[in-house]
Design an enzyme around this catalytic site. Structure first.
Site, PDB file in Angstrom:
ATOM      1  N   ALA A 396     -64.898  60.668   1.276  1.00 59.46           N
ATOM      2  CA  ALA A 396     -64.150  60.577   0.022  1.00 59.46           C
ATOM      3  C   ALA A 396     -62.653  60.604   0.264  1.00 59.46           C
ATOM      4  O   ALA A 396     -61.882  60.008  -0.490  1.00 59.46           O
ATOM      5  CB  ALA A 396     -64.548  61.739  -0.892  1.00 59.46           C
ATOM      6  N   GLU A 400     -61.193  53.827   2.510  1.00 60.57           N
ATOM      7  CA  GLU A 400     -61.619  52.721   3.360  1.00 60.57           C
ATOM      8  C   GLU A 400     -61.353  51.369   2.719  1.00 60.57           C
ATOM      9  O   GLU A 400     -61.449  50.329   3.357  1.00 60.57           O
ATOM     10  CB  GLU A 400     -63.113  52.848   3.703  1.00 60.57           C
ATOM     11  CG  GLU A 400     -64.071  52.748   2.527  1.00 60.57           C
ATOM     12  CD  GLU A 400     -64.333  54.105   1.876  1.00 60.57           C
ATOM     13  OE1 GLU A 400     -65.254  54.181   1.069  1.00 60.57           O
ATOM     14  OE2 GLU A 400     -63.600  55.059   2.179  1.00 60.57           O
ATOM     15  N   ASP A 442     -31.468  22.617   1.224  1.00 57.20           N
ATOM     16  CA  ASP A 442     -31.159  21.238   1.574  1.00 57.20           C
ATOM     17  C   ASP A 442     -30.770  20.506   0.288  1.00 57.20           C
ATOM     18  O   ASP A 442     -31.507  20.558  -0.699  1.00 57.20           O
ATOM     19  CB  ASP A 442     -32.385  20.582   2.212  1.00 57.20           C
ATOM     20  CG  ASP A 442     -32.133  19.146   2.604  1.00 57.20           C
ATOM     21  OD1 ASP A 442     -31.220  18.908   3.409  1.00 57.20           O
ATOM     22  OD2 ASP A 442     -32.846  18.266   2.102  1.00 57.20           O
ATOM     23  N   ASP A 743     -37.300  18.464   2.816  1.00 54.92           N
ATOM     24  CA  ASP A 743     -38.346  17.488   2.521  1.00 54.92           C
ATOM     25  C   ASP A 743     -38.435  16.371   3.548  1.00 54.92           C
ATOM     26  O   ASP A 743     -39.292  15.509   3.438  1.00 54.92           O
ATOM     27  CB  ASP A 743     -38.127  16.868   1.134  1.00 54.92           C
ATOM     28  CG  ASP A 743     -36.768  16.170   1.023  1.00 54.92           C
ATOM     29  OD1 ASP A 743     -36.010  16.213   2.001  1.00 54.92           O
ATOM     30  OD2 ASP A 743     -36.487  15.594  -0.044  1.00 54.92           O
ATOM     31  N   ASN A 809     -57.120  60.637  -3.228  1.00 49.66           N
ATOM     32  CA  ASN A 809     -57.984  61.123  -2.149  1.00 49.66           C
ATOM     33  C   ASN A 809     -57.452  62.406  -1.522  1.00 49.66           C
ATOM     34  O   ASN A 809     -58.223  63.294  -1.139  1.00 49.66           O
ATOM     35  CB  ASN A 809     -58.128  60.029  -1.075  1.00 49.66           C
ATOM     36  CG  ASN A 809     -59.004  58.889  -1.548  1.00 49.66           C
ATOM     37  OD1 ASN A 809     -59.146  58.658  -2.737  1.00 49.66           O
ATOM     38  ND2 ASN A 809     -59.576  58.156  -0.622  1.00 49.66           N
ATOM     39  N   ASN A 837     -65.714  59.238  -5.332  1.00 49.89           N
ATOM     40  CA  ASN A 837     -65.130  58.159  -4.532  1.00 49.89           C
ATOM     41  C   ASN A 837     -65.509  56.797  -5.089  1.00 49.89           C
ATOM     42  O   ASN A 837     -64.710  55.855  -5.080  1.00 49.89           O
ATOM     43  CB  ASN A 837     -65.616  58.289  -3.088  1.00 49.89           C
ATOM     44  CG  ASN A 837     -64.765  57.508  -2.119  1.00 49.89           C
ATOM     45  OD1 ASN A 837     -63.551  57.475  -2.235  1.00 49.89           O
ATOM     46  ND2 ASN A 837     -65.403  56.867  -1.154  1.00 49.89           N
ATOM     47  N   THR A 840     -63.649  56.445  -8.993  1.00 54.22           N
ATOM     48  CA  THR A 840     -62.191  56.459  -9.172  1.00 54.22           C
ATOM     49  C   THR A 840     -61.432  55.539  -8.228  1.00 54.22           C
ATOM     50  O   THR A 840     -60.287  55.194  -8.507  1.00 54.22           O
ATOM     51  CB  THR A 840     -61.641  57.887  -8.980  1.00 54.22           C
ATOM     52  OG1 THR A 840     -61.900  58.325  -7.638  1.00 54.22           O
ATOM     53  CG2 THR A 840     -62.284  58.837  -9.968  1.00 54.22           C
TER      54      THR A 840
END
Length: 996
Positions: A396, A400, A442, A743, A809, A837, A840
């Protein structure tokens, strides 16, 4: 790289000439054989024969050391290589007659040819491929060849399958920890707990699969943005076709700025130069010719095959024609791609930062979880219970989803920009867009409309205005055919011109060429000149294109037999320097210093009116050697002034860039007076004195001095392609993040060097679009400010998501650590941590990544490229916010303990308080400033995510089955009020302590 492995590739065999001992593998596909060759003929023989073998990329043999170094495909084994070398050496030392026959057989090239294409005569190739240099393939033969050899498309690496993406989510450390917890639960009889744990893992994998597969699909679509076309000769007609429809045997037309779409053997080359850096790594363009190369006994490296052009390279100058000999996977580029095989999408700098931050958090949470585990055991909690709780807390605590959030946000950003006509061709460009500090513009085609119109023509001290297709002198219309000097000037402008006129049956016509040369053709048509008849009367023999050495174009035409006419147009000063006489009253007379001064003043007068000015001159005479004609002793004819109007809205867009803290610089090939007038109109200097630097001054500056001046100069005038690259590098030397727009072919070196190369999607050349990071599909500079806004917003949104994930966390770690240390029991059990985990993290985190641009996103200065995505000040803020969430939840837990004791009821109150507080905290993470002080755009995604997550949380409390799995108890009104207060209080505290 793995440590080299010494292996016995072949039985040691000794002869009087060679000794093959053993091989050493170095890296993937590299092989070394030690022997004693001692002769250059054997070296050439082995290198040539081995290079023709399928799967062998490079061969180098050294007769002095007796070593051969090969780079070959991973599918081949070292045993096969050793046997092959041994057999070739034995063949070499056979009798001369037997060897000669064997040598011929072994040098057969794989695609039904006796020798490589660059070693063949053109007539032989044309006959083999059943084509014609004058008419090309027939449509039927082209279709036959397409069926036989396949389309001119490279086989793409297979994308990751949905199953592999899904299974990858079960290979992470958090999932391994959870699986271990599930196994322990099964072993101790907690089957329901194990089912819940693996259910959470599966839900995470499904959600990750959906987001990542969509992201990968969007990112993989980047490669399909650019699909160049090609000009080929079919049935005697020059036609433009999709490059994928090219067939072996097609006659390919090569022009400056064009992309080479297939491998071809040259049959004509007029000062043709090719940029082969993408294939050979050679930084300088290679001059090509159509002559046959050396004999088959000599191996010729790819970079030295001067009569071949290869797919993936670009024409930088001159022109030519070639017969296509390889398409698709058979091209050199296709063979390289097949050797590379499937490669994963490289991570961006931002993703690498997030992975590093995640790794650091894993280490921190592991230490904390070990501490919680140890304290729990000391407090008398059960071993299995603490193992499960610690593992669940570790999972938790670690977000990850950090890399997934970054990838998904970048992918959705690509999709959103595509809707805004901004095509992103490289993932890192999105990050760089938000950091741009200097924008090199340019002029032609970017700031201006790239639609030239001739307004004034000057000759012999007189000035003619061109309006509505008529020529006027002192308000009187004149006929160019009544004025020899004016007519000659128009004729030279037509002859020294690469534009083509395509006439339709209804009498209408289209002029195909550059804006400047099209304007000259339109001027000639207005004067009544028949362009096709003039070109037929004076056929072109030779062309000198503009280059870094000279800023003019010259063409040589046949008048009759050995008599020639040279037509020249270009920079007035350069052309004038090559003139010795001028036309006056129909006769060439000496060009005096006074005359030169008068011409220069007239040139500056036109340039000061923001006109692009061309000098026109010619020479004629007789010579037998056209190729060696110098561009000198010319006859001056006059000046042509053309207007290229500034695009609508560009002035306002420049002001927007300045507001965003981005310095704008104009880079142009125009003269200083012309550039100065345009710069004033665009307000490039933001009301300050306008500073301009001419290329004549630029060449004498050292790199350090140029770097010092680059930030102060607003306009660089009379700039060559090499100068553009110097300017970009000088700005980068000052530590700036540079973007470059362009271009044309002359813009490509600078486009490649800049952090963000920006090409025009409609009028730009293939080569410019191929090397650019960003393509503006509508050629509108205003779209660029949208891209900058989106780039900054994407980066800010990822930071918001990261801030939310880390702060929430971390609050879970603090709650568990303080409660366990203080002997208050466990406010959250393993199931609750997993559920928390799930509820939320995912949806609110992704919703924050979809925030609309903040109102002030374009009023803030660009961020530093060295700035980490999580700064030290951010960490301090995260710790503060996490502490507020934790203290509030612990206070609610304390209320539960005071009223119900250390029990599931108290844990339920702590659980509901922490989940509700974390969800409300997502609102605070929308901005680094107080929400009350600004009017943020609504975010319906976040509203939906919070409503859904909050609803799911209360459903878990109301559903008996879920309530039992999570070990929750029903709540009364007082409990609900405490939970609501503990959730709102951190939001109020965190908002109140934000910097204004």
């Amino acid at each position: 790289m793995k440590r080299p492995n010494s292996i016995d590739c072949h039985q040691p065999r000794e002869t009087s000439f060679v000794k093959i001992l053993h091989g050493t593998v170095k890296g993937r596909g590299r092989y070394k054989v030690q022997g004693l060759f001692g002769s250059n003929p054997l070296k050439r023989y082995l290198e040539f024969n081995l290079s023709l073998r399928k799967g062998i990329k490079t061969v180098q043999a050294n007769p002095n050391t007796g070593n051969i170094l090969l780079h070959f495909h991973k599918d081949k084994t070292t045993q096969e290589i050793a046997i092959l070398i041994d057999s070739l050496v034995q063949d070499y030392y056979r009798s001369p007659k037997e060897f000669a026959q064997l040598f011929y057989q072994q040098t057969m090239v794989i695609l039904n040819t006796s020798v490589p294409w660059h070693l063949k005569e053109i007539d032989t190739i044309v006959a083999e491929l059943n084509t014609s240099t004058e008419r090309g393939l027939s449509h039927a033969d082209a279709q036959t060849n397409l069926r036989q050899y396949g389309s001119n498309a490279l086989t793409e690496a297979e994308p990751r399958s949905g199953l592999s993406i899904f299974l990858d989510y079960f290979k992470s450390v958090p999932v391994a920890l959870l699986s271990g917890a599930a196994l322990l639960s099964v072993l101790t009889g907690g089957i329901a707990d194990a089912i819940v744990i693996m259910g959470v893992v599966s839900i995470n994998a499904i959600l990750g699969y959906v987001t990542e597969s969509n992201s990968e699909r969007i990112i993989n679509s980047l490669k399909h943005f650019i699909n160049p076309s090609a000009w080929v000769l079919r049935e005697g007609q020059l036609i433009e076709i999709n490059s994928q429809d090219l067939a072996v045997g097609d006659i390919l037309l090569l022009q400056p700025g064009s992309y080479v779409p297939a491998d071809a053997r040259l049959i004509e080359a007029d000062r043709l130069s090719i940029d082969e850096s993408a294939l050979t790594g050679e930084s300088l363009p290679i001059r090509k010719h159509q002559e046959i190369l050396a004999s088959p006994q000599e191996t010729i490296p790819l970079a030295e095959r001067k009569n071949m052009v290869y797919r993936g390279t670009f024409v930088t100058g001159g022109q030519g024609r070639g017969v296509i000999v390889s398409t698709g996977n058979s091209t050199e580029m296709g063979q390289i791609q097949s050797l590379v095989g499937e490669t994963s999408q490289p991570s961006t700098p931002m993703e690498r930062q997030l992975e590093q931050a995640g790794s650091q958090l894993v280490l921190l949470s592991s230490v904390v979880c070990a501490l919680v585990f140890a304290i729990g055991l000391l407090r008398g909690y059960g071993l299995l219970e603490m193992v499960k709780s610690s593992i669940s807390l570790a999972v938790a605590a670690v977000p990850e989803g950090l890399p997934t959030v970054a990838t998904t946000t970048l992918a959705l950003g690509i999709l959103n920009m595509r809707k805004q006509k901004v095509l992103i061709r490289r993932l890192e460009a999105i990050e760089a867009l938000g950091s741009i500090q200097a924008l090199c513009l340019d002029k032609t085609g970017t700031l201006t409309a790239n639609r030239m119109t001739v307004l004034k023509v000057c000759w012999d001290g007189r000035e003619t205005k061109l309006a509505d297709g008529h020529f006027w002198v002192d308000n009187q219309e004149i006929n160019p055919y009544s004025c020899d000097e004016l007519l000659k000037l128009i004729h030279i402008a037509v002859l020294c011109n690469d534009s083509q006129i395509n006439t339709h049956q209804d009498g209408t016509y289209i002029i195909d060429g550059s804006a400047t040369e099209n304007a000259l053709i339109e001027m000639a048509i207005a004067a009544g000149v028949t362009v096709a008849d003039l070109n037929h009367k004076y056929p072109r023999l030779l062309t000198y294109h503009r280059s870094t050495e000279h800023n003019f174009m010259a063409t040589v035409h046949r008048i009759h037999e050995s008599a020639y006419l040279m037509a020249v147009k270009g920079n007035p000063s350069e052309v004038l320097d090559r003139c010795s006489t001028q036309m006056r009253n129909g006769q060439p007379v000496e060009l005096t210093e006074a005359d030169r001064q008068a011409i220069e003043e007239q040139n500056e007068s036109l340039a000061g009116q923001a006109l692009r000015v061309l000098g026109i001159a010619y020479s004629q005479g007789e010579t037998a050697d056209i190729e060696s004609l110098p561009v000198s002793n010319l006859i001056w004819v006059g000046l042509i002034g053309m207007a290229d109007p500034i695009r609508p809205g560009v002035t306002e867009t420049i002001a927007d860039f300045h507001t965003a803290g981005i310095n704008t610089l104009m880079i142009t090939g125009d003269q200083s007076p012309t550039a100065y007038a345009i710069g004033k109109e665009l307000n490039l200097s933001q009301g300050q004195p306008l500073k301009i630097l001419d290329s004549t001054e630029l060449t004498d500056l050292s790199p350090d001095v140029l770097a010092g001046l680059s930030e102060q100069v607003h306009i660089f005038a009379r700039i060559s392609p090499a100068h553009k690259l110097q300017i970009v590098q000088a700005l980068q030397q000052r530590g700036l993040v540079v973007a470059m727009t362009g271009d044309g072919i002359n813009d490509t070196p600078a486009l490649k060097a800049a952090e963000v190369g920006i090409a025009m999607g409609h009028t730009g050349t293939d080569v410019a679009r191929e090397v650019a990071d960003v393509v503006l599909e509508d050629d509108n500079l205003q779209t660029m400010i949208i891209a900058v806004s989106q780039g900054r917003t994407i980066y800010n949104n990822i930071r918001k998501s990261v801030h939310f994930l880390l702060s929430t966390n971390l609050s879970e770690i603090i709650v568990m650590l303080f409660a366990t240390t203080g002997g208050l029991g466990q406010p959250l059990n393993a199931m609750q941590l997993l559920w928390l985990n799930l509820v939320t993290d995912i949806f609110p985190g992704l919703a924050l990544a979809l925030e609309a641009p903040e109102p002030d996103v374009l009023t803030l200065p660009p961020r530093s490229p060295d700035e980490p995505i999580i700064k030290s000040s951010d960490f301090r803020r995260i710790v503060w916010e996490s502490t507020a969430l934790s203290v509030s939840s612990l206070a609610a837990y304390g209320y539960g303990i005071a009223r119900y004791g250390i029990s599931p009821h108290a844990s339920t109150i702590a659980f509901m308080s922490l989940v509700s507080g974390q969800l409300l905290h997502a609102l605070s993470c929308r901005s680094s400033r107080p929400l009350r002080s600004q009017q943020l755009p609504p975010n319906p995604y976040l509203t939906g995510a919070l409503a859904g997550s909050m609803g799911l949380q209360w459903v878990s409390l109301a559903t008996p089955g879920l309530r039992n799995l999570l070990h929750l108890t029903p709540l009364n009104l007082a409990d609900s009020l405490v939970i609501g207060g503990s959730a709102i209080l951190p939001l109020i505290i965190n908002e109140g302590t934000k910097p204004q």
